[in-house]
Design an enzyme around this catalytic site. Structure first.
Site, short mmCIF file in Angstrom:
data_model
loop_
_atom_site.label_atom_id
_atom_site.label_comp_id
_atom_site.label_asym_id
_atom_site.label_seq_id
_atom_site.Cartn_x
_atom_site.Cartn_y
_atom_site.Cartn_z
N GLY A 199 20.90 -30.44 30.39
CA GLY A 199 21.26 -31.66 29.68
C GLY A 199 21.88 -31.36 28.33
O GLY A 199 23.08 -31.12 28.20
N LYS A 252 14.17 -37.39 40.21
CA LYS A 252 14.04 -36.68 38.94
C LYS A 252 12.81 -37.23 38.23
O LYS A 252 12.66 -38.44 38.07
CB LYS A 252 15.28 -36.89 38.08
CG LYS A 252 15.14 -36.23 36.71
CD LYS A 252 16.49 -36.02 36.05
CE LYS A 252 16.34 -35.36 34.70
NZ LYS A 252 15.91 -36.30 33.66
N GLN A 287 22.39 -42.07 39.79
CA GLN A 287 20.96 -42.24 39.51
C GLN A 287 20.62 -43.70 39.23
O GLN A 287 21.30 -44.35 38.43
CB GLN A 287 20.54 -41.40 38.30
CG GLN A 287 19.03 -41.41 38.13
CD GLN A 287 18.55 -40.81 36.82
OE1 GLN A 287 18.87 -41.28 35.75
NE2 GLN A 287 17.76 -39.76 36.93
N ASN A 316 14.08 -28.26 34.81
CA ASN A 316 14.81 -28.94 33.74
C ASN A 316 13.97 -28.91 32.45
O ASN A 316 12.76 -29.00 32.50
CB ASN A 316 15.11 -30.38 34.16
CG ASN A 316 15.70 -31.22 33.02
OD1 ASN A 316 15.13 -32.23 32.63
ND2 ASN A 316 16.82 -30.80 32.48
N GLY A 317 14.71 -28.78 31.36
CA GLY A 317 14.06 -28.84 30.05
C GLY A 317 14.29 -27.58 29.25
O GLY A 317 13.79 -26.51 29.61
N ASP A 318 15.11 -27.71 28.21
CA ASP A 318 15.32 -26.64 27.21
C ASP A 318 16.15 -25.45 27.70
O ASP A 318 16.08 -24.38 27.08
CB ASP A 318 13.97 -26.11 26.67
CG ASP A 318 13.15 -27.18 25.99
OD1 ASP A 318 13.67 -28.29 25.79
OD2 ASP A 318 11.98 -26.90 25.67
N CYS A 351 12.30 -41.37 32.94
CA CYS A 351 12.73 -41.87 31.63
C CYS A 351 11.52 -42.33 30.82
O CYS A 351 10.74 -43.16 31.27
CB CYS A 351 13.72 -43.02 31.81
SG CYS A 351 14.19 -43.72 30.23
N PRO A 392 21.47 -36.17 34.33
CA PRO A 392 21.87 -37.55 34.01
C PRO A 392 21.57 -37.81 32.53
O PRO A 392 20.45 -37.54 32.08
CB PRO A 392 20.97 -38.40 34.91
CG PRO A 392 19.88 -37.53 35.39
CD PRO A 392 20.30 -36.11 35.21
N MET A 393 22.56 -38.30 31.79
CA MET A 393 22.32 -38.61 30.37
C MET A 393 23.05 -39.89 29.99
O MET A 393 24.28 -39.98 30.10
CB MET A 393 22.78 -37.45 29.49
CG MET A 393 21.84 -36.25 29.52
SD MET A 393 22.34 -34.96 28.36
CE MET A 393 23.74 -34.25 29.21
#
Ligand SMILES: Cc1cc2nc3c(=O)[nH]c(=O)nc-3n(C[C@H](O)[C@H](O)[C@H](O)COP(=O)(O)O)c2cc1C
Length: 330
Positions: free
Chosen positions: A228, A141, A72, A204-206, A102, A18-19
């Site tokens: 993302g 998330k 979301q 998630n992440g990188d 967030c 989600p972005m």
């Protein structure tokens, strides 16, 4: 094979993260076309939804072709979250996702997003109430914890599973880290390796290369990768990861023609969805990204990014197609 509730999402699914201002229906549709297995909307305020704020409500739109899709929502007030579940259900998503990650001040200061990491009992009770309030699978998330001294994600994930969360996506940073430093996937693998866990745990992440996605699968043993930033302006990232998994080789980058085609379709879908004015305005930064790497592109980018008239933008795409025919992307 990973399952979110009853939804079969395949072996080691790739999820579009989600972005905000990025994961809109046209972009999600393109990511889906290029290999994303599950897509999520940007976060939507539960307070905005129950006030019927037009901006929040518009974010509920989904296309059939992007399924399975998760909507979301975020908030910290039980009543508002439950009411917004009912509103969200009317849009017919496959999944409802709760944003407990967030880090931005205006969200956290209200105890929502990653703010809830300071109140784990509330995080668990909100999740439980939402699970009970809908027949749809509810996913969560979140981040590793509030700060490096309060990483209790193994225990937190277990409690979320126990109250019915159908899957958890974990961003390997704390709230205090925001987006700084490197994501740490070790605590995420500790969640996965907890013998009590049976729901999918997505990392998630990188993840910005196919090799990193493979590492997440093979070294960290996670159930899928949520992607993302690597997809922004590059919806082809998903198919590149899948190709690498299948062949061990890197897929050539998309050709100019494919990029032009994506830009045209992105803009057209946005116009069909929001009307010409908003469609042209809000998608500018996406499609100009599709041409990253072309030298001396400023003049073309300017045309695409300054005109309010869709015909001018389509004409700029035609010019790029003509002037850079055969250009090879690195
Ligand atoms: C522009 C932008 C907007 C974001 N908006 C959201 C959001 O609405 N909801 C959410 O849960 N995370 C949001 N995130 C965080 C991403 O979902 C993801 O957790 C983070 O970018 C780390 O993954 P990546 O390294 O693959 O980008 C956002 C990130 C970016 C860069």
């Amino acid at each position: 094979m990973a399952k979110i509730g009853n939804i079969d999402v395949g072996e080691f699914p790739l999820l579009l993260a989600p972005m905000e201002d990025v994961s809109d229906p046209p972009f999600r549709a393109l990511c889906k076309e290029h290999g994303a297995d599950v897509v999520y909307t940007e976060f939507i305020s539960s307070e905005g939804l129950i006030r019927d704020a037009a901006k929040s409500v518009m974010k509920l739109d989904i296309y059939e072709k992007e399924r399975p899709v998760g909507i979301q929502i975020f908030g910290a007030n039980l009543e508002s979250m439950l009411q917004s579940v009912e509103i969200v259900e009317k849009s017919g998503p496959d999944i409802i996702d709760i944003n407990f990650g967030c880090p931005v001040k205006k969200v956290v200061s209200k105890g929502a997003g990653a703010g809830i990491l300071k109140d784990i009992p509330l995080m668990v009770s909100l999740t439980e109430a939402m699970v009970k309030h809908t027949k749809l699978p509810v996913t969560v998330k979140t981040r590793l914890g509030w700060d490096s001294d309060s990483i209790k994600i193994v225990e937190v994930a277990e409690r979320l599973q126990d109250v019915g969360a159908a899957a958890i996506s974990i961003h390997g940073r704390t709230r205090v880290q925001m987006y700084k430093g490197e994501a740490n996937w070790t605590p995420i693998s500790e969640v996965k390796n907890n013998p009590r866990m049976h729901i999918p745990i997505f990392g998630n992440g990188d993840v910005d290369t196919p090799e990193k996605a493979m590492e997440m699968r093979d070294k960290f043993g996670l159930d899928g990768a949520m992607i993302g930033r690597a997809s922004i302006g590059y919806p082809w990232f998903f198919r590149e990861v899948k190709h690498f998994f299948e062949t061990g080789k890197h897929l050539a980058p998309p050709s100019l023609e494919e990029r032009i085609d994506a830009a045209r379709r992105h803009l057209q879908m946005a116009i069909d969805w929001k009307g010409e004015k908003l469609g042209v305005f809000e998608t500018r930064r996406h499609y100009t990204n599709y041409f990253k790497g072309i030298p001396h592109f400023k003049e073309y980018r300017q045309k695409m990014a300054t005109s309010d008239d869709a015909a001018d933008v389509f004409a700029a795409f035609d010019e790029v197609e003509r002037d850079f025919a055969g250009y090879e992307f690195a």
